[in-house]
Scaffold this motif. Structure first.
Motif, mmCIF file in Angstrom:
data_model
loop_
_atom_site.group_PDB
_atom_site.id
_atom_site.type_symbol
_atom_site.label_atom_id
_atom_site.label_comp_id
_atom_site.label_asym_id
_atom_site.label_seq_id
_atom_site.Cartn_x
_atom_site.Cartn_y
_atom_site.Cartn_z
ATOM 1 N N GLU A 1 20.286 -13.001 9.868
ATOM 2 C CA GLU A 1 20.967 -12.362 8.735
ATOM 3 C C GLU A 1 19.995 -11.385 8.058
ATOM 4 O O GLU A 1 18.800 -11.618 8.069
ATOM 5 N N ALA B 1 17.222 -17.233 6.976
ATOM 6 C CA ALA B 1 17.967 -15.997 7.258
ATOM 7 C C ALA B 1 17.434 -15.315 8.518
ATOM 8 O O ALA B 1 18.200 -14.786 9.331
ATOM 9 N N GLU B 2 16.118 -15.381 8.667
ATOM 10 C CA GLU B 2 15.489 -14.766 9.822
ATOM 11 C C GLU B 2 15.923 -15.491 11.102
ATOM 12 O O GLU B 2 16.210 -14.855 12.129
ATOM 13 N N LEU C 1 23.563 -19.870 3.327
ATOM 14 C CA LEU C 1 23.832 -18.999 4.478
ATOM 15 C C LEU C 1 24.949 -19.513 5.375
ATOM 16 O O LEU C 1 25.706 -18.724 5.954
ATOM 17 N N THR C 2 25.046 -20.830 5.514
ATOM 18 C CA THR C 2 26.045 -21.379 6.440
ATOM 19 C C THR C 2 27.356 -21.719 5.737
ATOM 20 O O THR C 2 28.303 -22.155 6.385
#
Lengths: 167, 286
Positions: free
Chosen positions: A166, A161-162, A94-95
């Motif tokens: 995202e 993600a939460e 994600l990052t």
């Protein structure tokens, strides 16, 4: 000269015949086919070969394979669970913490050894825990962000993600 | 890269280890944490015919309190254990302070205090730290045991007073005298790299406020730990002051004859040694 050893890697028991002069890294890569752990410098400088042995991050390229007997070895291949990627892996995704990816398996292992003991590690503690892992792409900022996010996820039970909102 | 072939021996007792080392003579090497020896073997800078792995020798592990306030540390005790030990933090704060400077966490998870001391790398932190703490090394060999003060242990580049067949078994650290304070400083390019220069210092201050005794040892500026004898003498008999610290830094730099290499020139190392002496003593004055 070969010898028969019994190794425990990622929860699996292996009986392997290895040359006496093999390191743990060479055994993982060339005997067990676990090529996730990378062979970088072969002298303990770069951290690409980092694996977790009995809960501690160690450098498999400078650990004689015999010393892994009777211990629990975990490699990057063992980080994901049955339900898919580990929160730490999701956080890296994600990052954007992985670029070329060569250092990533070692960094995941160093970070996981830290977070399993201290999921609320702050940025300084993360930097110290990863000081033995070289990354030549990212400049570390996104890696630190990923490990912080993973720590939040692991201590709260929420999905990475939460946490960052995202979809 | 691969190490050359070797015979691997894993003794179950110190006696067996000593016998294996004696049998192997100069071709046998004891393996402690392997964090220096295995890299050297991977690059074939070291090619021992017999590797005597001390891994199973639990009698060489652990940190014990001495009744007089000192410590006895087994040679196979990991850096990590020293780093996390409250006993070490309390009784040998200089050892606790230096731990984070030694390589990286992964190395400290495998590296041992005895391995580091016996390897005698001139850039290693622990030889200088143990030297200023007046530590005594316990050694066992085919003819029995003996003790060696750190001052007499280091003979040259990667060379110690250990004879073939002898094994470093423990490190004894006497209690820190009343009124003693200590500090460690080093400079490296990146944290965890080999030091370009470093200094360990213990200063004992008397009731009159003057320095009664000083011990200072430098690393990475010679063939091994370098005891700064003239600097130590210059500090004694007067209180630590801006002037005495300036003198000490100047004397330290003047007396050294450090090597030049790809990492730093001799002149730069000499300069660093002076600056680090200044910083370390300044901390003790504060």
């Amino acid at each position: 000269m070969k010898q028969i050893l019994e190794l425990r890697v990622n929860g699996d028991r292996h009986e392997v015949g290895v040359p006496t002069h093999f390191t743990l890294l060479e055994t993982l890569r060339y005997v067990l086919g676990l090529t996730g752990s990378k062979q970088g410098c072969d002298k303990g400088d770069c951290g690409a070969c980092t694996v977790i042995v009995d809960g501690e991050a160690v450098l498999s390229c400078i650990m004689p394979v015999q010393e892994a007997e009777g211990r629990e070895v975990r490699t990057v291949e063992g980080i994901a669970g049955r339900r898919g990627a580990h929160p730490l892996q999701k956080a890296f995704d994600l990052t954007g913490a992985a670029q070329c990816g060569f250092c990533t398996p070692g960094i995941l292992c160093s970070a996981l050894a830290l977070l399993e003991v201290n999921p609320q590690a702050d940025r300084d503690e993360i930097a110290r825990a990863l000081s033995g892992n070289l990354c030549r792409c990212t400049g570390y900022t996104k890696i630190f962000e990923a490990v912080l996010l993973a720590g939040q996820a692991m201590s709260s039970g929420r999905e990475p993600a939460e946490i960052i909102g995202e979809p | 890269m691969k190490p050359g072939p070797f015979e691997y021996v894993r003794p179950a007792s110190v006696e067996e280890a000593i016998a294996a080392l004696e049998d192997g003579g100069y071709d046998a090497k004891p393996l402690a944490g392997g964090q220096s020896l295995i890299p050297a073997m991977n690059f074939r800078l070291a090619q021992p015919a017999v590797l005597v792995d001390l891994e199973d020798l639990d009698e060489l592990r652990g940190i014990r309190a001495r009744e007089d306030g000192g410590l006895i540390i087994g040679a196979m005790t990991l850096h990590r254990e020293l780093e996390r030990s409250t006993l070490v933090a309390e009784r040998a704060p200089l050892v606790a302070e230096v731990m984070p400077w030694i390589a990286h966490p992964q190395i400290r998870n495998r590296g041992t205090v005895g391995g580091s001391l016996a390897h005698a790398d001139p850039a290693a932190e622990l030889p200088s730290v143990m030297q200023v703490l007046d530590a005594v090394l316990h050694v066992r060999g085919p003819d029995g045991g003996r003790t060696i003060p750190v001052d007499e242990f280091y003979l040259g580049l990667f060379t110690t007073a250990l004879e073939p067949g002898e094994l470093l078994t423990a490190i004894e650290i006497p209690p820190l005298p009343a009124g003693a304070t200590c500090a460690f400083e080093e400079v490296s390019r990146r944290h965890g790299d080999f030091a370009l220069a470093g200094v360990a210092v213990v200063v004992e201050t008397g009731a009159d406020g003057a320095v009664a005794r000083a011990r200072m040892s430098l690393l990475s500026v010679g063939d091994g730990p370098v005891l700064a004898e003239r600097t130590m003498a210059s500090l004694v008999g007067r209180a630590l002051s801006a002037e005495s610290i300036r003198d000490a830094a100047a004397i330290t730099a003047e007396d050294l004859d450090p090597p030049s290499d790809i990492h730093a020139s001799a002149a730069f190392r000499r300069h660093l040694a002076g600056v680090l002496t200044h910083r370390a003593l300044d901390r003790l004055r504060a």
